[in-house]
Design a protein around this motif. Structure first.
Motif, PDB file in Angstrom:
ATOM      1  N   TYR A 357      65.310 -21.716  67.201  1.00 29.82           N
ATOM      2  CA  TYR A 357      66.114 -20.497  67.257  1.00 29.82           C
ATOM      3  C   TYR A 357      66.334 -19.990  68.680  1.00 29.82           C
ATOM      4  N   SER A 358      65.722 -20.625  69.656  1.00 34.11           N
ATOM      5  CA  SER A 358      65.917 -20.214  71.042  1.00 34.11           C
ATOM      6  C   SER A 358      67.299 -20.656  71.507  1.00 34.11           C
ATOM      7  N   LYS A 359      68.101 -19.711  71.975  1.00 36.31           N
ATOM      8  CA  LYS A 359      69.474 -20.000  72.398  1.00 36.31           C
ATOM      9  C   LYS A 359      69.502 -20.968  73.574  1.00 36.31           C
ATOM     10  N   ASP A 360      68.451 -20.979  74.389  1.00 38.21           N
ATOM     11  CA  ASP A 360      68.437 -21.774  75.614  1.00 38.21           C
ATOM     12  C   ASP A 360      67.799 -23.143  75.437  1.00 38.21           C
ATOM     13  N   PHE A 361      67.332 -23.446  74.207  1.00 36.21           N
ATOM     14  CA  PHE A 361      66.575 -24.683  74.008  1.00 36.21           C
ATOM     15  C   PHE A 361      67.415 -25.742  73.304  1.00 36.21           C
ATOM     16  N   ASN A 362      67.245 -26.984  73.719  1.00 43.00           N
ATOM     17  CA  ASN A 362      67.923 -28.115  73.103  1.00 43.00           C
ATOM     18  C   ASN A 362      66.933 -29.276  73.017  1.00 43.00           C
ATOM     19  N   PHE A 363      66.721 -29.789  71.802  1.00 46.26           N
ATOM     20  CA  PHE A 363      65.722 -30.832  71.623  1.00 46.26           C
ATOM     21  C   PHE A 363      66.074 -32.106  72.377  1.00 46.26           C
ATOM     22  N   SER A 364      67.369 -32.435  72.444  1.00 44.82           N
ATOM     23  CA  SER A 364      67.766 -33.649  73.172  1.00 44.82           C
ATOM     24  C   SER A 364      67.408 -33.529  74.647  1.00 44.82           C
ATOM     25  N   LYS A 365      67.698 -32.366  75.241  1.00 45.73           N
ATOM     26  CA  LYS A 365      67.361 -32.150  76.647  1.00 45.73           C
ATOM     27  C   LYS A 365      65.846 -32.150  76.850  1.00 45.73           C
ATOM     28  N   PHE A 366      65.138 -31.579  75.890  1.00 45.19           N
ATOM     29  CA  PHE A 366      63.678 -31.531  75.978  1.00 45.19           C
ATOM     30  C   PHE A 366      63.092 -32.943  76.004  1.00 45.19           C
ATOM     31  N   LEU A 367      63.553 -33.798  75.081  1.00 45.11           N
ATOM     32  CA  LEU A 367      62.992 -35.145  75.000  1.00 45.11           C
ATOM     33  C   LEU A 367      63.449 -36.017  76.164  1.00 45.11           C
ATOM     34  N   PHE A 394      53.568 -28.746  73.111  1.00 44.65           N
ATOM     35  CA  PHE A 394      53.963 -27.342  73.205  1.00 44.65           C
ATOM     36  C   PHE A 394      53.786 -26.753  74.608  1.00 44.65           C
ATOM     37  N   GLY A 395      52.966 -27.379  75.449  1.00 42.03           N
ATOM     38  CA  GLY A 395      52.915 -26.959  76.843  1.00 42.03           C
ATOM     39  C   GLY A 395      54.251 -27.199  77.529  1.00 42.03           C
ATOM     40  N   PRO A 396      54.743 -28.447  77.520  1.00 40.53           N
ATOM     41  CA  PRO A 396      56.062 -28.703  78.086  1.00 40.53           C
ATOM     42  C   PRO A 396      57.188 -27.920  77.395  1.00 40.53           C
ATOM     43  N   MET A 397      57.107 -27.793  76.072  1.00 38.65           N
ATOM     44  CA  MET A 397      58.158 -27.069  75.354  1.00 38.65           C
ATOM     45  C   MET A 397      58.211 -25.614  75.800  1.00 38.65           C
ATOM     46  N   GLY A 398      57.034 -25.040  76.064  1.00 41.77           N
ATOM     47  CA  GLY A 398      56.967 -23.651  76.507  1.00 41.77           C
ATOM     48  C   GLY A 398      57.572 -23.421  77.875  1.00 41.77           C
ATOM     49  N   GLU A 399      57.809 -24.509  78.632  1.00 40.65           N
ATOM     50  CA  GLU A 399      58.484 -24.382  79.925  1.00 40.65           C
ATOM     51  C   GLU A 399      59.998 -24.280  79.776  1.00 40.65           C
ATOM     52  N   MET A 400      60.509 -24.632  78.581  1.00 42.39           N
ATOM     53  CA  MET A 400      61.950 -24.618  78.353  1.00 42.39           C
ATOM     54  C   MET A 400      62.396 -23.522  77.405  1.00 42.39           C
ATOM     55  N   CYS A 401      61.452 -22.885  76.723  1.00 46.39           N
ATOM     56  CA  CYS A 401      61.789 -21.756  75.840  1.00 46.39           C
ATOM     57  C   CYS A 401      60.528 -20.930  75.623  1.00 46.39           C
ATOM     58  N   GLU A 402      60.710 -19.740  75.115  1.00 51.71           N
ATOM     59  CA  GLU A 402      59.566 -18.857  74.869  1.00 51.71           C
ATOM     60  C   GLU A 402      58.954 -19.175  73.517  1.00 51.71           C
ATOM     61  N   LEU A 403      57.689 -19.549  73.522  1.00 51.91           N
ATOM     62  CA  LEU A 403      56.969 -19.856  72.289  1.00 51.91           C
ATOM     63  C   LEU A 403      55.983 -18.737  71.971  1.00 51.91           C
ATOM     64  N   PRO A 404      55.657 -18.538  70.696  1.00 54.13           N
ATOM     65  CA  PRO A 404      54.714 -17.469  70.335  1.00 54.13           C
ATOM     66  C   PRO A 404      53.292 -17.842  70.713  1.00 54.13           C
ATOM     67  N   ASN A 405      52.459 -16.841  70.892  1.00 57.28           N
ATOM     68  CA  ASN A 405      51.036 -17.078  71.107  1.00 57.28           C
ATOM     69  C   ASN A 405      50.397 -17.567  69.819  1.00 57.28           C
TER      70      ASN A 405
END
Length: 411
Positions: A357-367, A394-405
């Motif tokens: 649901y993060s507007k700035d996140f894209n799984f293709s770009k992440f991978l 989730f460490g790397p993912m958290g650098e590209m979007c805001e993840l919950p605690n």
């Protein structure tokens, strides 16, 4: 007196009842409705296979008319589809192919399995109240199908009441997921266009052109397809004056690939709506009680995790219960021994939902940036939530979007 009372006959409740009864213990299950009954949540994750194997229902599923689900495919705002994600590309085992199920027939199959294994099933029986002796659950007060009121006692009460969350609401431990205030509008069609070969039973995830909502498209038997749209409550429901059918059609007009698939299809039932469905309880167990399935938490329909988490929590709770009966230890600590591990799985799905649901996140770009995370993402999509590859993504993912605690259980 029973060893265990299970409230609710959906996948979580029937799994607990089947496994505990199979171990030789007295189980009574109370289900307020008469199965089969309509329920949403038709798409299964591949890793449900292992619970089905333990329950002994694989042969029935293989013989069913449920479409085989080989893959998931995603469509972006532009209407272009990604390459299908085939689960067998990662794991050639037969568990990589799962099913798209009609929940009425599927849930009845699991409930009948619990009965066959020795559980006593009460359908059309409404549990009015869970009884407590101090902080310890001690039984239930129920209205049976014949209208008779009766009290039943047991040292262990399993709440599998889904979003009714009977114990959670009674104890005021159920809280909404504040950042996931979503709503869904859904229905069934007959005659929707399907793809060919192994793609025929694929789950499709299709974004609308404004990116404010997305559709699911799930093929079912008898040329039926389940179609639903999901969006923020304030966008999809509260921000609109139209009725829900009109809203559904307006969102459909924003999704060209979905329009194409449904142009010759017939809507089979009025749309249904679910609002604010993401929540969890702060505790999973207490003295003499356990929460399983949606009675503990529901995250989001995005990754089709609901039935998997219901089955897995039911299986893990059953093992804790069988051990508790052997030890005659019905404490929260004993019954909740699986809670920390199970929470790891739900947290993985929860973080993936936030990323989606993060507007700035894209799984293709992440991978592309973090190719070492591919296996962890695949494991989450497959339901292998407890693998060693999941948490490190989730460490790397958290650098590209805001993840919950991370959330921890309070008891």
């Amino acid at each position: 007196m029973s060893n265990v009372i299970v409230i609710g006959g959906g996948p979580a409740g029937s799994t607990v009842a089947a496994l505990v009864a199979e171990a030789g213990h007295n189980v009574q299950l109370f289900e307020r409705e008469n199965f089969p009954r309509f329920s949403i949540g038709e798409s299964l994750m591949p890793d449900t296979y292992w619970t089905f194997k333990r329950l002994g229902v694989l042969d029935k599923l293989k013989a069913s008319a449920f479409p085989r689900k080989h893959s998931v495919q995603f469509f972006g705002k532009s209407g272009r589809g990604s390459a299908p994600f085939y689960f067998s590309d990662n794991n050639p085992h037969e568990s990589s192919v799962t099913w798209q199920v009609q929940r009425g027939e599927f849930d009845l199959m699991l409930l009948d399995n619990a009965r066959d294994k020795g559980a006593e099933i009460h359908q059309g029986a409404r549990v009015l109240e869970v009884l407590f002796d101090g902080e310890r659950a001690s039984g239930v007060r129920a209205k049976l199908a014949d209208g008779q009121g009766q009290t039943f006692t047991a040292p262990i009460i399993v709440d599998a009441t889904g979003q009714s969350a009977l114990i959670g609401r009674k104890l005021k431990i159920t809280e909404p997921e504040a950042q996931l205030k979503k709503a869904s509008i859904y229905t069934h069609y007959r005659g929707g266009r399907r793809d060919n070969g192994n793609d025929e039973g694929a789950t499709l995830i299709l974004h609308t052109d404004n990116g404010d909502s997305w559709f699911w498209y799930i093929p079912l038997p008898d040329d039926i397809v389940s179609v639903g749209v999901v969006g923020a409550i304030d966008y999809l429901v509260q921000g609109r004056k139209e009725d829900t059918q009109t809203i559904f059609e307006q969102e459909l007009a924003r999704c060209a690939p979905m329009q194409e698939r449904l142009q010759d299809a017939e809507q089979l039932m009025p749309v249904k709506t679910t609002k604010d469905f993401s929540y969890r309880a702060s505790r999973m167990t207490g003295e003499g009680w356990v929460l399983v399935g949606d009675a503990f938490c529901f995250l989001d329909p995005m990754y089709s995790s609901g039935v998997y988490l219901a089955l897995k929590s039911g299986e893990m709770a059953a093992d804790a219960i069988i051990d508790a009966i052997t030890k005659e230890d019905f404490s929260a600590k004993q019954l909740g021994g699986f809670g920390t591990e199970f929470l790891r799985g739900t947290e993985a799905v929860r973080k993936m939902v936030y990323a989606f649901y993060s507007k700035d996140f894209n799984f293709s770009k992440f991978l592309k940036r973090y190719p070492d995370c591919k296996q962890g993402v695949i494991d989450v999509l497959s339901g292998n939530l407890f693998s060693e590859h999941v948490e490190p993504i989730f460490g790397p993912m958290g650098e590209m979007c805001e993840l919950p605690n991370d959330i921890t259980l309070t008891g």
